[in-house]
Design a protein around this motif. Sequence first.
Motif, PDB file in Angstrom:
ATOM      1  N   GLU A 192       0.856  -1.186   0.000  1.00  0.00           N
ATOM      2  CA  GLU A 192       0.000   0.000   0.000  1.00  0.00           C
ATOM      3  C   GLU A 192       0.885   1.226   0.000  1.00  0.00           C
ATOM      4  O   GLU A 192       1.848   1.308   0.772  1.00  0.00           O
ATOM      5  CB  GLU A 192      -0.909  -0.001   1.223  1.00  0.00           C
ATOM      6  CG  GLU A 192      -1.917  -1.133   1.189  1.00  0.00           C
ATOM      7  CD  GLU A 192      -2.812  -1.167   2.401  1.00  0.00           C
ATOM      8  OE1 GLU A 192      -2.875  -0.186   3.161  1.00  0.00           O
ATOM      9  OE2 GLU A 192      -3.476  -2.210   2.583  1.00  0.00           O
ATOM     10  N   VAL A 193       0.573   2.166  -0.901  1.00  0.00           N
ATOM     11  CA  VAL A 193       1.383   3.372  -1.042  1.00  0.00           C
ATOM     12  C   VAL A 193       0.508   4.619  -0.984  1.00  0.00           C
ATOM     13  O   VAL A 193      -0.695   4.558  -1.209  1.00  0.00           O
ATOM     14  CB  VAL A 193       2.183   3.357  -2.373  1.00  0.00           C
ATOM     15  CG1 VAL A 193       3.188   2.226  -2.390  1.00  0.00           C
ATOM     16  CG2 VAL A 193       1.269   3.278  -3.573  1.00  0.00           C
ATOM     17  N   ARG A 194       1.149   5.729  -0.675  1.00  0.00           N
ATOM     18  CA  ARG A 194       0.522   7.055  -0.734  1.00  0.00           C
ATOM     19  C   ARG A 194       1.206   7.810  -1.852  1.00  0.00           C
ATOM     20  O   ARG A 194       2.441   7.836  -1.933  1.00  0.00           O
ATOM     21  CB  ARG A 194       0.696   7.808   0.583  1.00  0.00           C
ATOM     22  CG  ARG A 194       0.025   7.185   1.773  1.00  0.00           C
ATOM     23  CD  ARG A 194      -1.464   7.269   1.739  1.00  0.00           C
ATOM     24  NE  ARG A 194      -1.902   8.660   1.804  1.00  0.00           N
ATOM     25  CZ  ARG A 194      -3.138   9.050   1.564  1.00  0.00           C
ATOM     26  NH1 ARG A 194      -4.059   8.187   1.245  1.00  0.00           N
ATOM     27  NH2 ARG A 194      -3.462  10.319   1.639  1.00  0.00           N
ATOM     28  N   ASP A 236      -3.254  14.081  -2.386  1.00  0.00           N
ATOM     29  CA  ASP A 236      -2.701  12.774  -2.003  1.00  0.00           C
ATOM     30  C   ASP A 236      -3.733  11.704  -2.303  1.00  0.00           C
ATOM     31  O   ASP A 236      -4.941  11.942  -2.269  1.00  0.00           O
ATOM     32  CB  ASP A 236      -2.339  12.753  -0.524  1.00  0.00           C
ATOM     33  CG  ASP A 236      -1.120  13.602  -0.220  1.00  0.00           C
ATOM     34  OD1 ASP A 236      -0.227  13.672  -1.079  1.00  0.00           O
ATOM     35  OD2 ASP A 236      -1.071  14.192   0.866  1.00  0.00           O
ATOM     36  N   TYR A 237      -3.246  10.499  -2.578  1.00  0.00           N
ATOM     37  CA  TYR A 237      -4.104   9.402  -2.998  1.00  0.00           C
ATOM     38  C   TYR A 237      -3.491   8.114  -2.471  1.00  0.00           C
ATOM     39  O   TYR A 237      -2.264   7.983  -2.426  1.00  0.00           O
ATOM     40  CB  TYR A 237      -4.148   9.399  -4.531  1.00  0.00           C
ATOM     41  CG  TYR A 237      -5.050   8.388  -5.174  1.00  0.00           C
ATOM     42  CD1 TYR A 237      -6.426   8.568  -5.206  1.00  0.00           C
ATOM     43  CD2 TYR A 237      -4.526   7.254  -5.777  1.00  0.00           C
ATOM     44  CE1 TYR A 237      -7.248   7.653  -5.825  1.00  0.00           C
ATOM     45  CE2 TYR A 237      -5.342   6.327  -6.398  1.00  0.00           C
ATOM     46  CZ  TYR A 237      -6.705   6.534  -6.424  1.00  0.00           C
ATOM     47  OH  TYR A 237      -7.523   5.622  -7.027  1.00  0.00           O
ATOM     48  N   GLY A 238      -4.293   7.161  -2.107  1.00  0.00           N
ATOM     49  CA  GLY A 238      -3.811   5.857  -1.673  1.00  0.00           C
ATOM     50  C   GLY A 238      -3.982   4.827  -2.770  1.00  0.00           C
ATOM     51  O   GLY A 238      -4.916   4.898  -3.568  1.00  0.00           O
ATOM     52  N   TRP A 239      -3.077   3.871  -2.830  1.00  0.00           N
ATOM     53  CA  TRP A 239      -3.123   2.822  -3.848  1.00  0.00           C
ATOM     54  C   TRP A 239      -2.650   1.514  -3.223  1.00  0.00           C
ATOM     55  O   TRP A 239      -1.676   1.483  -2.478  1.00  0.00           O
ATOM     56  CB  TRP A 239      -2.199   3.193  -5.007  1.00  0.00           C
ATOM     57  CG  TRP A 239      -2.204   2.228  -6.145  1.00  0.00           C
ATOM     58  CD1 TRP A 239      -1.386   1.151  -6.321  1.00  0.00           C
ATOM     59  CD2 TRP A 239      -3.064   2.254  -7.268  1.00  0.00           C
ATOM     60  NE1 TRP A 239      -1.685   0.515  -7.486  1.00  0.00           N
ATOM     61  CE2 TRP A 239      -2.721   1.172  -8.093  1.00  0.00           C
ATOM     62  CE3 TRP A 239      -4.108   3.095  -7.663  1.00  0.00           C
ATOM     63  CZ2 TRP A 239      -3.377   0.907  -9.288  1.00  0.00           C
ATOM     64  CZ3 TRP A 239      -4.749   2.837  -8.863  1.00  0.00           C
ATOM     65  CH2 TRP A 239      -4.383   1.755  -9.659  1.00  0.00           C
ATOM     66  N   ARG A 240      -3.338   0.433  -3.530  1.00  0.00           N
ATOM     67  CA  ARG A 240      -2.906  -0.899  -3.083  1.00  0.00           C
ATOM     68  C   ARG A 240      -2.643  -1.743  -4.316  1.00  0.00           C
ATOM     69  O   ARG A 240      -3.498  -1.844  -5.195  1.00  0.00           O
ATOM     70  CB  ARG A 240      -3.983  -1.558  -2.229  1.00  0.00           C
ATOM     71  CG  ARG A 240      -3.543  -2.924  -1.751  1.00  0.00           C
ATOM     72  CD  ARG A 240      -4.619  -3.604  -0.928  1.00  0.00           C
ATOM     73  NE  ARG A 240      -4.179  -4.950  -0.651  1.00  0.00           N
ATOM     74  CZ  ARG A 240      -4.309  -5.555   0.487  1.00  0.00           C
ATOM     75  NH1 ARG A 240      -4.922  -4.945   1.477  1.00  0.00           N
ATOM     76  NH2 ARG A 240      -3.861  -6.762   0.660  1.00  0.00           N
ATOM     77  N   GLN A 241      -1.462  -2.316  -4.374  1.00  0.00           N
ATOM     78  CA  GLN A 241      -1.066  -3.142  -5.510  1.00  0.00           C
ATOM     79  C   GLN A 241      -0.709  -4.538  -5.011  1.00  0.00           C
ATOM     80  O   GLN A 241       0.056  -4.680  -4.066  1.00  0.00           O
ATOM     81  CB  GLN A 241       0.143  -2.528  -6.225  1.00  0.00           C
ATOM     82  CG  GLN A 241       0.606  -3.295  -7.422  1.00  0.00           C
ATOM     83  CD  GLN A 241      -0.413  -3.284  -8.545  1.00  0.00           C
ATOM     84  OE1 GLN A 241      -0.918  -2.238  -8.913  1.00  0.00           O
ATOM     85  NE2 GLN A 241      -0.724  -4.442  -9.076  1.00  0.00           N
ATOM     86  N   THR A 242      -1.271  -5.547  -5.663  1.00  0.00           N
ATOM     87  CA  THR A 242      -0.954  -6.934  -5.329  1.00  0.00           C
ATOM     88  C   THR A 242      -0.134  -7.531  -6.473  1.00  0.00           C
ATOM     89  O   THR A 242      -0.479  -7.387  -7.641  1.00  0.00           O
ATOM     90  CB  THR A 242      -2.237  -7.755  -5.138  1.00  0.00           C
ATOM     91  OG1 THR A 242      -3.020  -7.155  -4.099  1.00  0.00           O
ATOM     92  CG2 THR A 242      -1.920  -9.200  -4.763  1.00  0.00           C
ATOM     93  N   TRP A 243       0.965  -8.180  -6.115  1.00  0.00           N
ATOM     94  CA  TRP A 243       1.882  -8.797  -7.063  1.00  0.00           C
ATOM     95  C   TRP A 243       2.006 -10.289  -6.756  1.00  0.00           C
ATOM     96  O   TRP A 243       1.992 -10.675  -5.598  1.00  0.00           O
ATOM     97  CB  TRP A 243       3.281  -8.198  -6.949  1.00  0.00           C
ATOM     98  CG  TRP A 243       3.375  -6.738  -7.234  1.00  0.00           C
ATOM     99  CD1 TRP A 243       3.336  -5.728  -6.319  1.00  0.00           C
ATOM    100  CD2 TRP A 243       3.547  -6.131  -8.496  1.00  0.00           C
ATOM    101  NE1 TRP A 243       3.481  -4.521  -6.939  1.00  0.00           N
ATOM    102  CE2 TRP A 243       3.599  -4.747  -8.290  1.00  0.00           C
ATOM    103  CE3 TRP A 243       3.655  -6.620  -9.798  1.00  0.00           C
ATOM    104  CZ2 TRP A 243       3.769  -3.826  -9.325  1.00  0.00           C
ATOM    105  CZ3 TRP A 243       3.828  -5.709 -10.826  1.00  0.00           C
ATOM    106  CH2 TRP A 243       3.882  -4.352 -10.590  1.00  0.00           C
ATOM    107  N   TRP A 244       2.165 -11.082  -7.789  1.00  0.00           N
ATOM    108  CA  TRP A 244       2.505 -12.489  -7.607  1.00  0.00           C
ATOM    109  C   TRP A 244       3.196 -12.996  -8.867  1.00  0.00           C
ATOM    110  O   TRP A 244       2.957 -12.494  -9.952  1.00  0.00           O
ATOM    111  CB  TRP A 244       1.278 -13.345  -7.277  1.00  0.00           C
ATOM    112  CG  TRP A 244       0.320 -13.509  -8.411  1.00  0.00           C
ATOM    113  CD1 TRP A 244       0.288 -14.528  -9.331  1.00  0.00           C
ATOM    114  CD2 TRP A 244      -0.760 -12.627  -8.763  1.00  0.00           C
ATOM    115  NE1 TRP A 244      -0.726 -14.323 -10.239  1.00  0.00           N
ATOM    116  CE2 TRP A 244      -1.390 -13.166  -9.902  1.00  0.00           C
ATOM    117  CE3 TRP A 244      -1.239 -11.438  -8.239  1.00  0.00           C
ATOM    118  CZ2 TRP A 244      -2.464 -12.553 -10.516  1.00  0.00           C
ATOM    119  CZ3 TRP A 244      -2.317 -10.835  -8.855  1.00  0.00           C
ATOM    120  CH2 TRP A 244      -2.922 -11.398  -9.964  1.00  0.00           C
TER     121      TRP A 244
END
Length: 71
Positions: free
Chosen positions: A6-8, A59-67
């Motif tokens: 999770e990033v800002r 500002d904005y939040g983002w969630r990235q899932t990697w596999w």
Amino acid sequence: IGGAVEVRLTIELSGRVPRCRVARSSGAASIDATTCDLIEARFRFQPATNASGQPVASDYGWRQTWWLERR
């Protein structure tokens, strides 16, 4: 390797992202760093506007899932 990070993001008036910060790590430093590197290089947004309709930084939040799948 995989996980969710999770990033800002700071979005500037142009819609570009000059700053990305990890808010919650995936547990893998390479995933965290790659996420911010890609966001700063590739993401473009329609900037937020104020009550007068003028673009403003936000500002904005983002969630990235990697596999990675095994072959």
